[in-house]
Design a protein around this motif. Structure first.
Motif, PDB file in Angstrom:
ATOM      1  N   MET A   8    -101.102  61.486  48.274  1.00  0.00           N
ATOM      2  CA  MET A   8    -102.422  61.913  48.726  1.00  0.00           C
ATOM      3  C   MET A   8    -102.645  63.143  48.280  1.00  0.00           C
ATOM      4  O   MET A   8    -101.979  63.963  48.110  1.00  0.00           O
ATOM      5  N   SER A   9    -103.959  63.113  47.950  1.00  0.00           N
ATOM      6  CA  SER A   9    -104.494  64.642  47.726  1.00  0.00           C
ATOM      7  C   SER A   9    -105.650  64.977  48.315  1.00  0.00           C
ATOM      8  O   SER A   9    -106.686  64.352  48.405  1.00  0.00           O
ATOM      9  N   ILE A  10    -105.723  66.388  48.820  1.00  0.00           N
ATOM     10  CA  ILE A  10    -106.839  66.650  49.779  1.00  0.00           C
ATOM     11  C   ILE A  10    -107.481  68.023  48.976  1.00  0.00           C
ATOM     12  O   ILE A  10    -106.610  68.818  48.658  1.00  0.00           O
ATOM     13  N   THR A  11    -108.881  67.889  48.822  1.00  0.00           N
ATOM     14  CA  THR A  11    -109.140  69.271  47.981  1.00  0.00           C
ATOM     15  C   THR A  11    -110.291  69.760  49.157  1.00  0.00           C
ATOM     16  O   THR A  11    -110.945  69.218  49.645  1.00  0.00           O
ATOM     17  N   ASN A  12    -110.048  71.077  49.091  1.00  0.00           N
ATOM     18  CA  ASN A  12    -110.952  71.965  49.822  1.00  0.00           C
ATOM     19  C   ASN A  12    -111.603  73.075  48.903  1.00  0.00           C
ATOM     20  O   ASN A  12    -110.685  73.487  47.771  1.00  0.00           O
ATOM     21  N   THR A  13    -112.398  73.559  49.152  1.00  0.00           N
ATOM     22  CA  THR A  13    -113.086  74.657  48.230  1.00  0.00           C
ATOM     23  C   THR A  13    -113.473  75.812  49.063  1.00  0.00           C
ATOM     24  O   THR A  13    -113.926  75.850  50.307  1.00  0.00           O
ATOM     25  N   ALA A  14    -113.424  77.021  48.497  1.00  0.00           N
ATOM     26  CA  ALA A  14    -114.106  78.126  48.731  1.00  0.00           C
ATOM     27  C   ALA A  14    -114.861  78.688  47.661  1.00  0.00           C
ATOM     28  O   ALA A  14    -114.527  78.501  46.333  1.00  0.00           O
ATOM     29  N   SER A  15    -115.742  79.830  47.721  1.00  0.00           N
ATOM     30  CA  SER A  15    -116.433  80.559  46.773  1.00  0.00           C
ATOM     31  C   SER A  15    -116.670  81.913  46.788  1.00  0.00           C
ATOM     32  O   SER A  15    -116.634  82.228  48.080  1.00  0.00           O
ATOM     33  N   ALA A  16    -116.912  82.532  45.996  1.00  0.00           N
ATOM     34  CA  ALA A  16    -117.160  83.956  45.966  1.00  0.00           C
ATOM     35  C   ALA A  16    -118.011  84.307  45.023  1.00  0.00           C
ATOM     36  O   ALA A  16    -118.186  83.943  43.955  1.00  0.00           O
ATOM     37  N   GLN A  17    -119.046  85.226  45.614  1.00  0.00           N
ATOM     38  CA  GLN A  17    -119.950  85.775  44.284  1.00  0.00           C
ATOM     39  C   GLN A  17    -119.995  87.348  44.564  1.00  0.00           C
ATOM     40  O   GLN A  17    -119.762  87.980  45.537  1.00  0.00           O
ATOM     41  N   TRP A  18    -119.720  88.055  43.378  1.00  0.00           N
ATOM     42  CA  TRP A  18    -119.624  89.478  43.263  1.00  0.00           C
ATOM     43  C   TRP A  18    -121.141  89.963  42.433  1.00  0.00           C
ATOM     44  O   TRP A  18    -121.265  89.401  41.431  1.00  0.00           O
ATOM     45  N   LYS A  19    -121.706  90.836  42.912  1.00  0.00           N
ATOM     46  CA  LYS A  19    -122.640  91.740  42.048  1.00  0.00           C
ATOM     47  C   LYS A  19    -122.482  93.049  42.014  1.00  0.00           C
ATOM     48  O   LYS A  19    -122.088  93.829  43.038  1.00  0.00           O
ATOM     49  N   GLY A  20    -122.205  93.510  40.713  1.00  0.00           N
ATOM     50  CA  GLY A  20    -122.169  95.091  40.664  1.00  0.00           C
ATOM     51  C   GLY A  20    -121.024  95.294  40.049  1.00  0.00           C
ATOM     52  O   GLY A  20    -120.033  94.738  39.708  1.00  0.00           O
ATOM     53  N   SER A  21    -120.728  96.927  40.195  1.00  0.00           N
ATOM     54  CA  SER A  21    -119.421  97.453  39.474  1.00  0.00           C
ATOM     55  C   SER A  21    -118.580  97.325  40.630  1.00  0.00           C
ATOM     56  O   SER A  21    -118.820  96.937  41.795  1.00  0.00           O
ATOM     57  N   LEU A  22    -117.158  97.532  40.481  1.00  0.00           N
ATOM     58  CA  LEU A  22    -115.920  97.374  41.247  1.00  0.00           C
ATOM     59  C   LEU A  22    -116.405  98.217  42.515  1.00  0.00           C
ATOM     60  O   LEU A  22    -116.436  97.694  43.744  1.00  0.00           O
ATOM     61  N   LYS A  23    -116.563  99.592  42.396  1.00  0.00           N
ATOM     62  CA  LYS A  23    -116.672 100.443  43.467  1.00  0.00           C
ATOM     63  C   LYS A  23    -118.117 100.203  44.404  1.00  0.00           C
ATOM     64  O   LYS A  23    -118.103 100.386  45.451  1.00  0.00           O
ATOM     65  N   GLN A  24    -119.079 100.055  43.418  1.00  0.00           N
ATOM     66  CA  GLN A  24    -120.423  99.989  44.276  1.00  0.00           C
ATOM     67  C   GLN A  24    -121.076  98.644  44.436  1.00  0.00           C
ATOM     68  O   GLN A  24    -121.800  98.605  45.347  1.00  0.00           O
ATOM     69  N   GLY A  25    -120.437  97.848  43.736  1.00  0.00           N
ATOM     70  CA  GLY A  25    -120.732  96.410  43.922  1.00  0.00           C
ATOM     71  C   GLY A  25    -120.351  95.828  45.463  1.00  0.00           C
ATOM     72  O   GLY A  25    -119.806  96.286  46.286  1.00  0.00           O
ATOM     73  N   LYS A  26    -120.936  94.514  45.605  1.00  0.00           N
ATOM     74  CA  LYS A  26    -120.916  93.749  46.731  1.00  0.00           C
ATOM     75  C   LYS A  26    -120.705  92.418  46.592  1.00  0.00           C
ATOM     76  O   LYS A  26    -121.011  91.837  45.588  1.00  0.00           O
ATOM     77  N   GLY A  27    -120.076  91.790  47.507  1.00  0.00           N
ATOM     78  CA  GLY A  27    -119.659  90.175  47.248  1.00  0.00           C
ATOM     79  C   GLY A  27    -119.730  89.327  48.636  1.00  0.00           C
ATOM     80  O   GLY A  27    -119.986  89.952  49.625  1.00  0.00           O
ATOM     81  N   VAL A  28    -119.920  88.290  48.440  1.00  0.00           N
ATOM     82  CA  VAL A  28    -119.887  87.191  49.811  1.00  0.00           C
ATOM     83  C   VAL A  28    -118.749  86.112  49.460  1.00  0.00           C
ATOM     84  O   VAL A  28    -118.827  85.695  48.239  1.00  0.00           O
ATOM     85  N   VAL A  29    -118.465  85.742  50.472  1.00  0.00           N
ATOM     86  CA  VAL A  29    -117.446  84.478  50.504  1.00  0.00           C
ATOM     87  C   VAL A  29    -117.621  83.654  51.501  1.00  0.00           C
ATOM     88  O   VAL A  29    -118.247  83.975  52.504  1.00  0.00           O
ATOM     89  N   SER A  30    -117.436  82.148  51.000  1.00  0.00           N
ATOM     90  CA  SER A  30    -117.894  81.244  51.713  1.00  0.00           C
ATOM     91  C   SER A  30    -116.623  80.070  51.715  1.00  0.00           C
ATOM     92  O   SER A  30    -116.134  80.288  50.555  1.00  0.00           O
ATOM     93  N   THR A  31    -116.861  79.314  52.620  1.00  0.00           N
ATOM     94  CA  THR A  31    -116.002  78.097  52.327  1.00  0.00           C
ATOM     95  C   THR A  31    -116.779  76.690  52.753  1.00  0.00           C
ATOM     96  O   THR A  31    -117.768  76.613  53.365  1.00  0.00           O
ATOM     97  N   ASN A  32    -116.154  75.447  52.144  1.00  0.00           N
ATOM     98  CA  ASN A  32    -116.884  74.311  52.203  1.00  0.00           C
ATOM     99  C   ASN A  32    -117.247  74.042  53.851  1.00  0.00           C
ATOM    100  O   ASN A  32    -117.865  73.102  54.061  1.00  0.00           O
ATOM    101  N   SER A  33    -116.252  74.388  54.752  1.00  0.00           N
ATOM    102  CA  SER A  33    -116.447  74.071  56.026  1.00  0.00           C
ATOM    103  C   SER A  33    -117.356  74.693  56.835  1.00  0.00           C
ATOM    104  O   SER A  33    -117.835  74.617  58.015  1.00  0.00           O
ATOM    105  N   ASP A  34    -117.941  75.912  56.057  1.00  0.00           N
ATOM    106  CA  ASP A  34    -118.772  76.848  56.701  1.00  0.00           C
ATOM    107  C   ASP A  34    -118.293  77.756  57.752  1.00  0.00           C
ATOM    108  O   ASP A  34    -118.730  78.501  58.644  1.00  0.00           O
TER     109      ASP A  34
END
Length: 142
Positions: free
Chosen positions: A1-27
């Protein structure tokens, strides 16, 4: 049996000044913000190590429950926290350790049975195994 879940992250900008968001498939997480200050300067908010800690603590608690059940024991409660340490290593950063702390109320359990189950859960929970897992990558430039 194999179960797959997902999460995602988006990053915009430089390392120190940038911002990101993270999400999961379950919300459970939906566009939750994270940034440099939250990860490296202790500012309030989430970061990858905190998320690993939550995953490890919850996985460990479930594994402990399963192992206790193999001895016909059922917990009234299992409360676990995970302390994930991010250290500077060789000019970069690495997660160097995870310390699990668990407190359980288990009617009828003696200390030796509990300790054996606790160690088996630490070694056998899928997130413990993940920390040594093969990691694959598919990278494309858009």
């Amino acid at each position: 049996m194999s179960i797959t879940n997902t999460a995602s992250a988006q990053w915009k900008g430089s390392l120190k000044q940038g911002k990101g968001v993270v999400s999961t498939n379950s919300d459970a997480l939906s566009d939750v913000p994270y940034d440099f200050k939250q990860r490296f300067e202790g500012q309030a908010g989430t970061n990858p190590e905190e998320l690993i800690g939550a995953a490890h603590a919850s996985c460990y608690s479930m594994a402990l429950s399963m192992i206790l059940g193999e001895s016909d024991l059922e917990a009234d409660s299992i409360d676990t926290s995970a302390e994930v340490t991010l250290d500077e290593v060789d000019g970069g950063f690495a997660v160097t350790k995870v310390h699990l702390t668990t407190r359980a109320s288990i009617p009828g359990a003696d200390e030796s049975v509990f300790q054996e189950a606790a160690e088996k859960a630490k070694a056998g929970c899928p997130i413990s195994k993940l920390l040594n897992a093969e990691i694959s990558l598919d990278a494309k430039l858009a």
